[in-house]
Write a protein that holds these residues in place. Structure first.
Motif, mmCIF file in Angstrom:
data_model
loop_
_atom_site.group_PDB
_atom_site.id
_atom_site.type_symbol
_atom_site.label_atom_id
_atom_site.label_comp_id
_atom_site.label_asym_id
_atom_site.label_seq_id
_atom_site.Cartn_x
_atom_site.Cartn_y
_atom_site.Cartn_z
ATOM 1 N N THR A 112 0.830 -1.208 0.000
ATOM 2 C CA THR A 112 0.000 0.000 0.000
ATOM 3 C C THR A 112 0.866 1.260 0.000
ATOM 4 N N HIS A 113 1.901 1.232 0.841
ATOM 5 C CA HIS A 113 2.795 2.397 0.972
ATOM 6 C C HIS A 113 3.527 2.676 -0.353
ATOM 7 N N THR A 114 4.080 1.613 -0.947
ATOM 8 C CA THR A 114 4.837 1.807 -2.197
ATOM 9 C C THR A 114 3.898 2.177 -3.343
ATOM 10 N N HIS A 115 2.664 1.662 -3.288
ATOM 11 C CA HIS A 115 1.702 2.029 -4.329
ATOM 12 C C HIS A 115 1.380 3.516 -4.259
ATOM 13 N N ARG A 116 1.226 4.010 -3.035
ATOM 14 C CA ARG A 116 0.959 5.455 -2.876
ATOM 15 C C ARG A 116 2.137 6.276 -3.404
ATOM 16 N N LYS A 117 3.346 5.733 -3.169
ATOM 17 C CA LYS A 117 4.549 6.472 -3.544
ATOM 18 C C LYS A 117 4.778 6.440 -5.066
ATOM 19 N N TYR A 118 4.629 5.253 -5.678
ATOM 20 C CA TYR A 118 4.995 5.115 -7.100
ATOM 21 C C TYR A 118 3.794 5.098 -8.048
ATOM 22 N N THR A 148 -15.396 -4.172 -6.586
ATOM 23 C CA THR A 148 -14.692 -3.610 -5.423
ATOM 24 C C THR A 148 -14.734 -4.641 -4.290
ATOM 25 N N PRO A 149 -13.827 -4.508 -3.298
ATOM 26 C CA PRO A 149 -13.864 -5.449 -2.168
ATOM 27 C C PRO A 149 -15.239 -5.516 -1.514
ATOM 28 N N GLU A 150 -15.892 -4.351 -1.439
ATOM 29 C CA GLU A 150 -17.235 -4.330 -0.817
ATOM 30 C C GLU A 150 -18.213 -5.185 -1.615
ATOM 31 N N GLU A 151 -18.165 -5.039 -2.949
ATOM 32 C CA GLU A 151 -19.062 -5.814 -3.814
ATOM 33 C C GLU A 151 -18.790 -7.312 -3.669
ATOM 34 N N PHE A 192 1.921 2.715 -9.200
ATOM 35 C CA PHE A 192 1.940 1.668 -10.234
ATOM 36 C C PHE A 192 0.584 0.975 -10.345
ATOM 37 N N THR A 193 0.372 0.255 -11.439
ATOM 38 C CA THR A 193 -0.776 -0.628 -11.568
ATOM 39 C C THR A 193 -0.348 -1.952 -10.944
ATOM 40 N N GLY A 194 -1.112 -2.437 -9.987
ATOM 41 C CA GLY A 194 -0.686 -3.656 -9.280
ATOM 42 C C GLY A 194 -1.659 -4.807 -9.489
ATOM 43 N N ILE A 195 -1.113 -5.989 -9.692
ATOM 44 C CA ILE A 195 -1.954 -7.189 -9.753
ATOM 45 C C ILE A 195 -1.410 -8.161 -8.712
ATOM 46 N N ILE A 196 -2.255 -8.493 -7.748
ATOM 47 C CA ILE A 196 -1.799 -9.335 -6.643
ATOM 48 C C ILE A 196 -2.569 -10.651 -6.665
ATOM 49 N N ILE A 197 -1.839 -11.743 -6.757
ATOM 50 C CA ILE A 197 -2.488 -13.044 -6.582
ATOM 51 C C ILE A 197 -2.393 -13.370 -5.104
ATOM 52 N N SER A 198 -3.518 -13.671 -4.509
ATOM 53 C CA SER A 198 -3.477 -13.856 -3.059
ATOM 54 C C SER A 198 -4.553 -14.820 -2.572
ATOM 55 N N HIS A 199 -4.207 -15.506 -1.481
ATOM 56 C CA HIS A 199 -5.187 -16.347 -0.794
ATOM 57 C C HIS A 199 -5.564 -15.732 0.550
ATOM 58 N N ILE A 242 -7.569 -13.913 2.527
ATOM 59 C CA ILE A 242 -8.904 -13.307 2.646
ATOM 60 C C ILE A 242 -9.271 -13.295 4.133
ATOM 61 N N PRO A 243 -9.657 -12.202 4.703
ATOM 62 C CA PRO A 243 -10.073 -10.934 4.090
ATOM 63 C C PRO A 243 -8.974 -9.873 3.979
ATOM 64 N N GLU A 244 -7.724 -10.169 4.432
ATOM 65 C CA GLU A 244 -6.710 -9.103 4.508
ATOM 66 C C GLU A 244 -6.506 -8.391 3.165
ATOM 67 N N ILE A 245 -6.576 -9.177 2.071
ATOM 68 C CA ILE A 245 -6.284 -8.588 0.762
ATOM 69 C C ILE A 245 -7.311 -7.524 0.368
ATOM 70 N N PHE A 246 -8.515 -7.600 0.966
ATOM 71 C CA PHE A 246 -9.559 -6.606 0.641
ATOM 72 C C PHE A 246 -9.143 -5.201 1.072
ATOM 73 N N ASP A 247 -8.248 -5.112 2.070
ATOM 74 C CA ASP A 247 -7.785 -3.793 2.515
ATOM 75 C C ASP A 247 -6.712 -3.209 1.596
ATOM 76 N N VAL A 248 -6.114 -4.068 0.782
ATOM 77 C CA VAL A 248 -5.004 -3.629 -0.073
ATOM 78 C C VAL A 248 -5.493 -3.282 -1.479
ATOM 79 N N ALA A 249 -6.480 -4.096 -1.961
ATOM 80 C CA ALA A 249 -6.871 -3.982 -3.374
ATOM 81 C C ALA A 249 -7.979 -2.958 -3.597
ATOM 82 N N ASP A 250 -7.936 -2.302 -4.770
ATOM 83 C CA ASP A 250 -9.042 -1.438 -5.188
ATOM 84 C C ASP A 250 -10.180 -2.293 -5.746
ATOM 85 N N LYS A 251 -9.782 -3.395 -6.415
ATOM 86 C CA LYS A 251 -10.766 -4.295 -6.997
ATOM 87 C C LYS A 251 -10.321 -5.735 -6.770
#
Lengths: 256, 248
Positions: free
Chosen positions: B181-187, B221-224, B189-196, B198-207
């Motif tokens: 999250t910190h580096t994304h704010r700084k740089y 969105t994570p909410e959806e 970038f477009t990020g694609i994260i493969i992750s298992h 859940i639910p932690e990844i919902f706080d990191v991803a926009d979609k």
């Protein structure tokens, strides 16, 4: 009958396909080698890798090959009363044949197998993918420096093998079997010529290409997991060794 | 901008990707979730051209990487940074050497500039003073952070994360997520994260995109995703053994 022919045809095509793949790998590597930049530091590291890993085993093999050759040839020559030809017989056998072949086989077992394992581990741990993902050509970093290093190191190791082998033959022939030192070397000087040395050099150069090419190829295309790397390593040693002997015969026939 | 259209990939008889469509906007962080062995890493390898699809197109900022030659592909790859599942650090290089590698080989910066950049990157990922260590001498969590620093050092516009937190304890997991999250704010970038995760990844991803049976079955969105009515997605994010997805 048709099924048999079909199976045979499929097998033949798959062998051709694999051979094409292996040759394309070499051609792509050579193409990369002639285009800058050349990774000189990695090349130096690989020169050390080949030389350092194989020097001791080449010295040992050279020494005992020279000794056993002198012993066996002496007893054969004595039957014809030609003991004076021991020096050139040992030298010719080592320089033209055993030096390049045995040192190449030793390097294959020692450094070739380690090279396959190293590249194989890089493959399965995605280090090669990492290079690709950085928009870099892995052949430039992993393959080209090894092929160039092997082409340089194989003739040098062969020269060391030859020297040690001839002097070991001298020790057995002169110190153990009582041949005069002058006879051993003077006859050698007369009979062995530069053409013989060149044949050994050409052989060792081509063996350098074969061993590094096959070892790198097998590592680069290793299967998954420890078993994949283990299989690749065994296959690299067996394939390189067989190719060394087959190529030695054909090159020997051409250069004779 | 990444546009994936009708992507298909099979290995022998096994269909892994079956007409997958996905669109990711610039600067977005998208998490891809789905069953293990469901084709998420295969999708990631297609995005960077490490695998060739059987059919379909992948447009990276307008360039279809499925039809370009190797030289064009390398140009496109210069926009990428990748954090591999097993970190994929070079064993023969130190932590410093690993992070400096893309700068030395691609950017050809002067030595002093490389040193400054690498030290800053190591500082960013909390590894100050670890530059002289070799990968074999550091823990799994540290390796992931080195891999993150290496992926970001050349300031890529797209960063791919292949399970960046798998096998890590919850504290390190959260610290890696915070770092992303910190580096994304700084740089940006477009990020694609493969992750298992859940639910932690919902706080990191926009979609979040759910991959199932070779296709994206829900993207939002994570909410959806959290409030979905889709029974497959619902079962997966709750980890329930009851539902349409076959479990062991």
């Amino acid at each position: 009958m048709l099924t048999f022919l079909n199976t045979l045809g499929e097998w033949f095509l798959s062998v051709l396909n694999r051979l094409g793949h292996v040759f394309l790998f070499l051609l792509r590597s050579l193409y990369t080698a002639v285009r800058p930049p050349f990774k000189f530091r990695i090349f130096l590291r690989q020169v050390r890798f080949f030389g350092n890993k194989s020097l001791l085993v080449v010295l040992m093999t050279g020494a005992f090959t020279g000794m056993v050759l002198a012993l066996q040839i002496y007893y054969t020559l004595r039957k014809f009363g030609s003991e004076a030809l021991l020096g050139p017989a040992v030298a010719l056998t080592i320089i033209r044949e055993l030096g390049p072949v045995l040192s190449a086989l030793m390097v294959t077992g020692r450094a070739g197998s380690a090279l396959t394992a190293e590249i194989g581990i890089m493959k399965i741990s995605e280090q090669i993918d990492a290079l690709e993902s950085m928009a870099l050509n892995p052949l430039r970093y992993l393959i080209v420096p090894n092929i160039v290093a092997a082409v340089l190191v194989f003739p040098l190791l062969t020269a060391i093998f030859d020297l040690v082998g001839i002097y070991s033959g001298y020790l057995v022939g002169v110190q153990l079997l009582g041949l005069s030192p002058g006879t051993y070397f003077s006859q050698m000087d007369t009979i062995v010529d530069m053409q013989d040395v060149n044949i050994g050099l050409y052989k060792s150069l081509s063996f350098g290409v074969i061993v590094s090419w096959i070892s790198c190829y097998k590592g680069y295309h290793a299967g998954y997991g420890a078993e994949g790397v283990s299989r690749a390593t065994t296959s690299a040693v067996v394939t390189s060794s067989v190719l060394i002997l087959v190529w030695d015969y054909f090159l020997g026939s051409i250069l004779l | 901008m990444i546009e994936i259209r009708g992507l298909k990939k099979s290995f022998k008889d096994q269909v892994v990707l079956d007409g997958l469509d996905l669109e990711i906007g610039s600067g977005e962080v998208v998490a891809i979730i789905g069953k293990s062995g469901g084709g998420k890493s295969v999708l990631l390898k297609h995005l960077i051209g490490l695998l060739k699809p059987d059919a379909g197109t992948i447009l990276i900022n307008g360039v279809d990487i499925t039809s370009v030659d190797v030289h064009e592909l390398r140009k496109v790859r210069q926009q990428f940074g990748v954090v591999f599942q097993g970190s994929a650090l070079f064993d023969s290089l130190t932590v410093f050497g690993n992070v400096a590698f893309p700068l030395r080989e691609r950017k050809k910066l002067p030595k002093e500039a490389i040193r400054e950049n690498v030290l800053e990157a190591l500082e960013d990922v909390g590894l100050r003073g670890m530059g002289n260590k070799y990968p074999a001498e550091i823990s799994g969590g540290m390796k992931k952070r080195v891999a993150l620093a290496r992926a970001l050092i050349a300031e890529p516009s797209i960063v791919l994360f292949d399970e960046p937190t798998t096998g890590l304890d919850p504290l390190i997991l959260n610290s890696i997520h915070r770092l992303i999250t910190h580096t994304h704010r700084k740089y940006r970038f477009t990020g694609i994260i493969i992750s298992h995760e859940i639910p932690e990844i919902f706080d990191v991803a926009d979609k979040v995109a759910m991959l199932y049976n070779g296709a994206i079955i829900q993207y939002g969105t994570p909410e959806e995703i959290k409030n979905t009515e889709n029974p497959f997605v619902r079962q997966f994010i709750t980890g329930s053994s009851e539902g349409p997805i076959e479990t062991l």
